[in-house]
Each structure stands twice: as structure tokens, then as C-alpha cells.
Enzyme design. Structure first.
Site, PDB file in Angstrom:
ATOM      1  N   MET A 104      41.090  48.752  -5.453  1.00 19.67           N
ATOM      2  CA  MET A 104      39.980  49.516  -4.890  1.00 19.67           C
ATOM      3  C   MET A 104      38.784  48.595  -4.671  1.00 19.67           C
ATOM      4  O   MET A 104      38.326  47.949  -5.620  1.00 19.67           O
ATOM      5  CB  MET A 104      39.568  50.643  -5.851  1.00 19.67           C
ATOM      6  CG  MET A 104      40.653  51.677  -6.091  1.00 19.67           C
ATOM      7  SD  MET A 104      40.152  52.892  -7.354  1.00 19.67           S
ATOM      8  CE  MET A 104      40.382  51.910  -8.845  1.00 19.67           C
ATOM      9  N   GLY A 191      34.543  49.010  -8.108  1.00 15.97           N
ATOM     10  CA  GLY A 191      35.544  47.996  -7.760  1.00 15.97           C
ATOM     11  C   GLY A 191      36.513  47.687  -8.872  1.00 15.97           C
ATOM     12  O   GLY A 191      36.113  47.291  -9.947  1.00 15.97           O
ATOM     13  N   SER A 192      37.811  47.862  -8.630  1.00 16.44           N
ATOM     14  CA  SER A 192      38.782  47.714  -9.705  1.00 16.44           C
ATOM     15  C   SER A 192      40.206  47.879  -9.179  1.00 16.44           C
ATOM     16  O   SER A 192      40.448  47.801  -7.986  1.00 16.44           O
ATOM     17  CB  SER A 192      38.496  48.745 -10.795  1.00 16.44           C
ATOM     18  OG  SER A 192      38.232  50.002 -10.192  1.00 16.44           O
ATOM     19  N   ARG A 193      41.153  48.164 -10.105  1.00 20.16           N
ATOM     20  CA  ARG A 193      42.559  48.271  -9.745  1.00 20.16           C
ATOM     21  C   ARG A 193      43.258  49.268 -10.666  1.00 20.16           C
ATOM     22  O   ARG A 193      42.847  49.457 -11.807  1.00 20.16           O
ATOM     23  CB  ARG A 193      43.212  46.905  -9.879  1.00 20.16           C
ATOM     24  CG  ARG A 193      44.626  46.827  -9.326  1.00 20.16           C
ATOM     25  CD  ARG A 193      45.125  45.401  -9.429  1.00 20.16           C
ATOM     26  NE  ARG A 193      46.126  45.234 -10.457  1.00 20.16           N
ATOM     27  CZ  ARG A 193      46.484  44.058 -10.966  1.00 20.16           C
ATOM     28  NH1 ARG A 193      45.887  42.959 -10.555  1.00 20.16           N
ATOM     29  NH2 ARG A 193      47.417  43.980 -11.881  1.00 20.16           N
TER      30      ARG A 193
END
Length: 234
Positions: A104, A191-193
Site C-alpha cells: 500500500m 504506507g505499508s504492506r
């Protein structure tokens, strides 16, 4: 001009998650102060505040319902499809599983949704680093929140991973809760995964680089024992 106005209307017609309210308030206060110091700075604050509203949007989704389907837990880009052993803290066999990762960026919706219907068997937060979430080693080194969902026919692992900018993983659920497929279970700020661990043999139905929509895009099918689909960019 009409298209631009319609796009703006669609953005602001989407509900905003309550986790975003403090940040929006900070943005509004900062905008007023900046405008008081020098009015062009007020526009900078206003633009940033609008972006914060956009970041914390929480749209409704239409989730496909069928036993065996695994839907995407996150909006974003399918950044990795591989075979990997799940993190050691998870109550899953320490043997290779199919892992699908969704990255993301800061413009994606960051509300995460359950990939399957089931009961939360485990939630475990692990502190760590804040490496680029697109790196493979982020699965082991970064701050993360791991969930194991007992879907009856299989246990599915879901790991929220913080990234370079993300500094807070916010859970909405607790161990023992029952989840519907597509139900909101948490949020990662900025912001990440998200990694999804599936039993080997699950048919993956997405390709690398594909854009996924949380609660709507079908990542895999647990009940189909066929080769994964092939994709091309065109």
C-alpha cells in the site's frame, strides 16, 4: 472541468474513518496558523489536510461470498507471490506456505479487511524496524501485527507490516472474534504492506503488479487444485 468536479465529489462522498479525525483536526489548526503567518502557506496546509481526509477514507466494498475464496485484505499492488515459512510467532506450521503480499502506498486506502470468514485464533504484535515495506526481509524485520484466522477448512495467516512512513498499526478486533469475509479488522497509518499466508496448493488468482481492492479482489481459491493463472502486461 466537470470531470474534475465529479472526481472531487466522489472523494468527499466517501466516509472517513474515525482514526483520521485527530489528524484532520491537526491539519485544520495548522492551516489556520500557516495562513495567519503568510496566506500562501495556508494553501499548503489546506492541501495537506485534504490529503489526510483522502488517506483515511473508508469506502463500502462489495465482497464476493463463497467458501474457499480468499479476498484481498488491502488496497494496493500485488508486490510478491512466493513460497515462504510464516513468521515464527504465528500459530502456524513452520513449513512453507503460499504468501501473497499487497503493498500500500500513501495514496491507497489503508483500512484492512478480513480475507476469509472465520474466527481469530491469534493476534500477536511484534515490534521491529521500519524498512521499506516492499523489501522481502520486511516480513521478518519490520514492526508487524499478525493474525491467524481459523476458516474451518484451513488456517490463514494475515500480517500487517509497517513501512518507511507507517508508524502505527491499529487493530479493531481481538482474539476469539468472528469475522466475515471483507469485514474491517484494522488499519495501518501512512504506507505499508499486508502478507497473506495460504496452504500450499491454493490457486492464486492474481498476478504480480496487479492492483487489488480490499474486500473485493479475489486473491486465491482454497478449493481449486489447479495451476495458478498466468498474466501478461499489455
Amino acid at each position: 472541468m466537470t470531470d474534475v468536479l465529479e472526481s472531487i465529489r466522489r472523494v468527499f462522498s466517501v466516509s472517513i474513518h474515525k482514526e483520521g479525525y485527530p489528524f484532520i483536526l491537526i491539519g485544520l489548526v495548522a492551516t489556520v496558523l500557516l495562513a495567519w503567518l503568510w496566506w500562501p502557506l495556508g494553501w499548503v496546509g489546506a492541501i495537506l489536510t485534504v490529503w489526510v481526509c483522502y488517506f483515511f477514507r473508508d469506502p463500502e466494498r462489495v465482497t464476493p461470498i463463497r467458501d474457499g475464496l480468499v479476498v484481498s485484505p488491502a488496497d494496493g499492488r500485488v508486490s510478491l507471490i512466493t513460497t515462504a515459512v510464516p513468521p515464527v510467532e504465528m500459530d502456524l506450521p513452520q513449513e512453507p506456505m503460499t504468501r501473497v503480499s499487497v503493498f500500500m502506498n500513501v495514496f491507497d486506502c489503508h483500512v484492512n479487511r478480513s480475507p476469509v470468514q472465520g474466527r481469530i485464533a491469534q493476534i500477536l504484535y511484534t515490534p521491529g524496524l521500519f524498512l521499506n515495506a516492499e523489501l522481502d526481509k520486511a516480513s521478518e524485520d519490520n514492526e508487524r501485527n499478525a493474525l491467524v484466522i481459523d476458516a474451518g477448512e484451513a488456517k490463514i495467516g494475515v500480517v500487517q507490516i509497517a513501512g518507511l512512513v507507517a508508524r502505527r498499526i491499529v487493530p479493531f478486533v481481538k482474539t476469539g472474534d468472528a469475522l466475515d469475509a471483507g469485514q474491517r479488522f484494522g488499519l495501518i497509518r501512512f504506507g505499508s504492506r499486508v502478507d497473506v499466508y495460504l496452504p500450499l496448493g491454493s490457486q492464486v488468482l492474481v498476478g504480480l503488479g496487479q492492483t487489488s481492492v480490499a474486500g473485493e479482489t479475489v486473491l486465491a481459491d482454497l478449493r481449486v487444485n489447479e495451476p495458478s493463472r498466468q498474466y501478461r502486461i499489455g
